[in-house]
Design an enzyme around this catalytic site. Sequence first.
Site, PDB file in Angstrom:
ATOM      1  N   THR A 194       0.808  -1.225   0.000  1.00 43.18           N
ATOM      2  CA  THR A 194       0.000   0.000   0.000  1.00 43.18           C
ATOM      3  C   THR A 194       0.836   1.267   0.000  1.00 43.18           C
ATOM      4  O   THR A 194       0.296   2.360  -0.143  1.00 43.18           O
ATOM      5  CB  THR A 194      -0.904   0.032   1.241  1.00 43.18           C
ATOM      6  OG1 THR A 194      -0.072   0.076   2.414  1.00 43.18           O
ATOM      7  CG2 THR A 194      -1.792  -1.193   1.297  1.00 43.18           C
ATOM      8  N   HIS A 211      12.217  -5.477   1.744  1.00 40.78           N
ATOM      9  CA  HIS A 211      10.983  -6.261   1.850  1.00 40.78           C
ATOM     10  C   HIS A 211      10.841  -7.198   0.650  1.00 40.78           C
ATOM     11  O   HIS A 211      10.451  -8.361   0.810  1.00 40.78           O
ATOM     12  CB  HIS A 211       9.777  -5.321   1.910  1.00 40.78           C
ATOM     13  CG  HIS A 211       9.487  -4.807   3.292  1.00 40.78           C
ATOM     14  ND1 HIS A 211       8.334  -5.114   3.968  1.00 40.78           N
ATOM     15  CD2 HIS A 211      10.209  -4.016   4.124  1.00 40.78           C
ATOM     16  CE1 HIS A 211       8.345  -4.535   5.160  1.00 40.78           C
ATOM     17  NE2 HIS A 211       9.479  -3.856   5.267  1.00 40.78           N
TER      18      HIS A 211
END
Length: 332
Positions: A194, A211
Amino acid sequence: MELLLTGTAGDAGWPEPGCPCASCLTRPSGRAPFGLVVDGRAAYPWTDAPPGYRAHAGGLGLTAPDGSALLYAPAGAPPPADGPGRYDAVLIDLLERPERLGEMRRAGLVDEGTHVVAVGLDHRVRSEDELARRLRLWGARAVPDGAVLDTRVPPSPPAPAPRRTLLLGGSRSGKSAEAELRLAAEPYVTYVATGPGGEGDGEWAARVRAHRVRRPAHWATAETTDLTGAIEAATGPLLIDGLGTWLAAVFDEHAAWEGDRAPVERRCDELVRAWRHAPRRVVAVSDETGMGVVPATAGVRAFRDALGRLNERLAAESEDVALVVAGRPLPL
């Protein structure tokens, strides 16, 4: 096929002799290095397998005369290049890369009838309790040294996973890593990102890269702030990371930092409804907002309050909620 596991630990055993780490020092009992005997006759490695037994998968697999198939998958072992296509038992080191089990499920090598047993156990995990917790998440199990496993007896079905999981935590608490751990052994996962990609911000871009590297390569990625649509249209498990960046984007989209915040409330209402009716498993990461100082500006205070309310509402609709502190999940 009958399997006798004479040992289930790594090469040095667990605890490792002379090791002063917390995992080794606090073990109540020991596990011996991995050892395996099949049907009382074939011992790993299969250097002298009896007639009718066929070794494959680079010497890590074995098929018995009755057609039942076994795969030993130690850390670093490549995916099996040959073999039966499906295994009745997989003895696998999951502490290094648990996503390997997801890859095997995706490839059809492991299914609901496969016995999945963790081996290579050692001080890479902090305790037997933490090992058991992780294996429950991954649909695998550990057995004691000396255990006998009969592949003719179907494995017990795993406990159903919670449909909705909310993981809260502060900055750098390990909440994202814990979320990834929850879904590591799933064959199909969509990672819903997001936040921004980091264009023009080197430090944020480095976080995004970290990530991406950590996530299993076979996971799909969707970059969107339409969380309601993503949840409603899901055909497999979702990992949403995270709700704080989503809400910040919603504040930006509706110019709510200094203006009307009613549209933000409507978007939150829509998300809570979608969460309540989620058709597939969903794990979401959010920032715990109640432990810091009071923000200096009205807009940031409104954001903090909105995220706190959203966390509370989603937690009320979740089967599984935990606060992650220093990498350790505390069930709520």
